[in-house]
Scaffold this motif. Structure first.
Motif, mmCIF file in Angstrom:
data_model
loop_
_atom_site.group_PDB
_atom_site.id
_atom_site.type_symbol
_atom_site.label_atom_id
_atom_site.label_comp_id
_atom_site.label_asym_id
_atom_site.label_seq_id
_atom_site.Cartn_x
_atom_site.Cartn_y
_atom_site.Cartn_z
ATOM 1 N N LEU A 281 0.815 -1.207 0.000
ATOM 2 C CA LEU A 281 0.000 0.000 0.000
ATOM 3 C C LEU A 281 0.851 1.260 0.000
ATOM 4 O O LEU A 281 1.862 1.346 0.704
ATOM 5 N N ARG A 282 0.419 2.233 -0.784
ATOM 6 C CA ARG A 282 1.063 3.542 -0.752
ATOM 7 C C ARG A 282 0.685 4.270 0.535
ATOM 8 O O ARG A 282 -0.376 4.045 1.103
ATOM 9 N N VAL B 112 -4.582 -10.669 5.626
ATOM 10 C CA VAL B 112 -4.099 -9.680 4.669
ATOM 11 C C VAL B 112 -2.950 -8.937 5.340
ATOM 12 O O VAL B 112 -3.095 -8.436 6.459
ATOM 13 N N VAL B 113 -1.791 -8.891 4.670
ATOM 14 C CA VAL B 113 -0.617 -8.240 5.241
ATOM 15 C C VAL B 113 -0.126 -7.147 4.302
ATOM 16 O O VAL B 113 -0.383 -7.176 3.093
ATOM 17 N N ASN B 114 0.584 -6.197 4.866
ATOM 18 C CA ASN B 114 1.100 -5.068 4.100
ATOM 19 C C ASN B 114 2.607 -4.985 4.280
ATOM 20 O O ASN B 114 3.115 -5.050 5.400
ATOM 21 N N LYS B 115 3.319 -4.851 3.167
ATOM 22 C CA LYS B 115 4.776 -4.704 3.198
ATOM 23 C C LYS B 115 5.125 -3.290 3.643
ATOM 24 O O LYS B 115 4.640 -2.314 3.083
ATOM 25 N N LEU B 116 5.998 -3.184 4.660
ATOM 26 C CA LEU B 116 6.326 -1.887 5.247
ATOM 27 C C LEU B 116 7.657 -1.313 4.775
ATOM 28 O O LEU B 116 7.891 -0.123 4.910
ATOM 29 N N SER B 117 8.564 -2.145 4.286
ATOM 30 C CA SER B 117 9.894 -1.645 3.964
ATOM 31 C C SER B 117 10.497 -2.472 2.850
ATOM 32 O O SER B 117 9.972 -3.513 2.467
ATOM 33 N N ASN B 118 11.633 -1.987 2.341
ATOM 34 C CA ASN B 118 12.387 -2.759 1.364
ATOM 35 C C ASN B 118 13.062 -3.944 2.050
ATOM 36 O O ASN B 118 13.138 -4.012 3.277
ATOM 37 N N GLN C 278 9.777 -6.012 6.607
ATOM 38 C CA GLN C 278 8.797 -5.959 7.677
ATOM 39 C C GLN C 278 7.385 -6.007 7.101
ATOM 40 O O GLN C 278 7.102 -5.426 6.060
ATOM 41 N N MET C 279 6.515 -6.722 7.809
ATOM 42 C CA MET C 279 5.123 -6.838 7.403
ATOM 43 C C MET C 279 4.233 -6.460 8.581
ATOM 44 O O MET C 279 4.608 -6.637 9.734
ATOM 45 N N GLU C 280 3.060 -5.944 8.285
ATOM 46 C CA GLU C 280 2.044 -5.727 9.311
ATOM 47 C C GLU C 280 0.772 -6.443 8.894
ATOM 48 O O GLU C 280 0.428 -6.490 7.709
#
Length: 436
Positions: free
Chosen positions: A148-149, A173-179, A188-190
């Motif tokens: 997500l942006r 459902v997870v969101n990628k937080l970093s490279n 990192q994922m949340e």
């Protein structure tokens, strides 16, 4: 277009807020003629996802209600064929109320109803990574990964919940937080919604690279020796070992090392075919060479080398090529004495480039680190994929040379390096670009 109620500013999902009632025209039709009339009037029938257009009639068991298009205001707007059919069959036109709720709307419709028009890209796509499993092989659905942006962060948990609701085969459902973190190769994922268990069993560790995994694995011949420097959980090592290749596989990340061992067990691969390590890349290359020699089975000339080194860490792998400088220094005398010198190992090094001339850029970087030029006539530059605008991923495959692995050869009181190396900081004119 039929849309749900607009609730710009909603950041916590309220499913009750998406109820809506609409009035449509319906035809009271004899039950025995329903299918025939539905087929004849198909262009004018109600066509909404998850909504039936034939309903029972509360006034009579002998009739059914055929629902017409939701945008139809009057039967006079019907096609001439439909109007003629209604007259010929003497069908009664009535009004019918449809009650819509959260389940009636698609993911895109719900998100468009809560995210303002000022944000142009409404997310709905995601990557399915596999299925959540604690290695007990219980049947569980897939997690969905999103990138997500930042502009969408106020709605991120709502987005996650809607995607979870609308895709019944997904449990989280997870969101990628970093490279990707450079040392241990993770990001990192949340968890936005659903199950917080992030242990995942997958067919391919990276669905975007499975073609590249297959390409390299197919290039290895049965009974060859492969050194996988950045093995991860084994996307190269496991298939290669199952195909009869002997693989020394390494990863610095303790978690990757743990699951590499678990995947080895899961795939019933013997200790002789896959040897896991948990070391720094350079240390592993040196240790693997020592272990291979001490394992015995040297040929009659006391010779044994790996056939391939795989270096799948595109962000930094080129920087590890200095580990090959003088790696086999003690074998120089044996090599020079042989009538037919054996084939030296092949290196497959993945890397990124933003250059307009990838071949020259990669050649320059490789040769600067390894300390001498590779042979362009026996090397290959393979395009893997586009990573981002103006950022490409390649795999450079080249054979190690005597100058690389044996170190400078003594000539009198001076070494070749002292006398003048053929290496230059940029590819010379007579160094051909590897074929793509």
């Amino acid at each position: 277009m039929l849309c749900p109620p607009i609730h710009y500013g909603m950041t916590v999902l309220n499913r009750e807020a998406f109820k809506k009632s609409i009035s449509v025209l319906a035809l009271r039709t004899p039950a025995k003629k329903v299918k025939q009339i539905q087929k004849s009037m198909s262009p004018d029938m109600l066509d909404l996802p998850r909504m039936r257009n034939i309903l029972s009639d509360s006034d009579s068991k002998e009739t059914r209600l055929l629902l017409l298009r939701h945008d139809l205001e009057d039967v006079s707007d019907l096609s001439p064929e439909s109007k003629t059919l209604i007259d010929d069959e003497e069908l009664v036109v009535i009004e019918h109320t449809i009650n819509l709720d959260y389940s009636s709307w698609s993911t895109e419709q719900i998100l468009h109803a809560v995210i303002p028009d000022t944000i142009k890209e409404i997310p709905s796509a995601f990557t399915q990574a596999g299925h959540i499993d604690t290695f007990s092989h219980s049947l569980t659905p897939n997690p969905a990964q999103m990138n997500l942006r930042e502009a969408l962060y106020p709605w991120k948990h709502l987005i996650g919940q809607v995607i979870l609701d609308k895709n019944k085969n997904i449990t989280s459902v997870v969101n990628k937080l970093s490279n990707i973190e450079a040392t241990f190769r993770y990001f990192q994922m949340e968890v936005l919604a659903g199950d917080t268990n992030m242990v995942t069993e997958v067919v391919y560790w990276n669905s975007r690279l499975h073609t590249e995994h297959e390409r390299l694995v197919k290039s290895f011949k049965k009974n060859q020796l492969v050194c996988d420097v950045f093995a991860g959980v084994g996307p190269f090592a496991i298939p290669a070992a199952k195909n009869g290749v002997t693989v020394y596989a390494n990863d610095l990340n303790p978690e990757s090392y743990q699951w590499l061992q678990a995947n080895k067990t899961l795939n019933k691969i013997s200790d002789t075919k896959l040897k896991p390590y948990n070391l720094d890349g350079r240390e592993f290359i040196r240790q693997a060479v020592k272990d291979l020699e001490s394992a015995g089975s040297l040929d009659k000339d006391g010779w044994k080398m790996f056939d391939h080194f795989v270096m799948n860490l595109p962000d930094t792998a080129i920087g590890f090529l200095d580990a090959f400088r003088g790696l086999y220094r003690g074998k120089r005398q044996i090599y020079d004495s042989l009538d037919s010198p054996p084939k030296l190992p092949m290196v497959h090094c993945h890397c990124f480039t933003k250059s307009d001339d990838p071949a020259q850029d990669i050649a320059k970087r490789v040769e600067q680190v390894i300390g001498s030029p590779y042979d362009p006539s026996s090397s290959k530059l393979h395009w893997v994929r586009n990573v981002a605008p103006k950022k490409e991923m390649y795999c450079i495959s080249f054979p190690l040379t005597p100058d690389m692995i044996f170190g400078p050869k003594i000539t009198g009181k001076r070494t070749q390096d002292q006398a003048g190396s053929t290496f230059s900081s940029t590819p010379s004119a007579n160094v051909k670009k590897p074929a793509i």
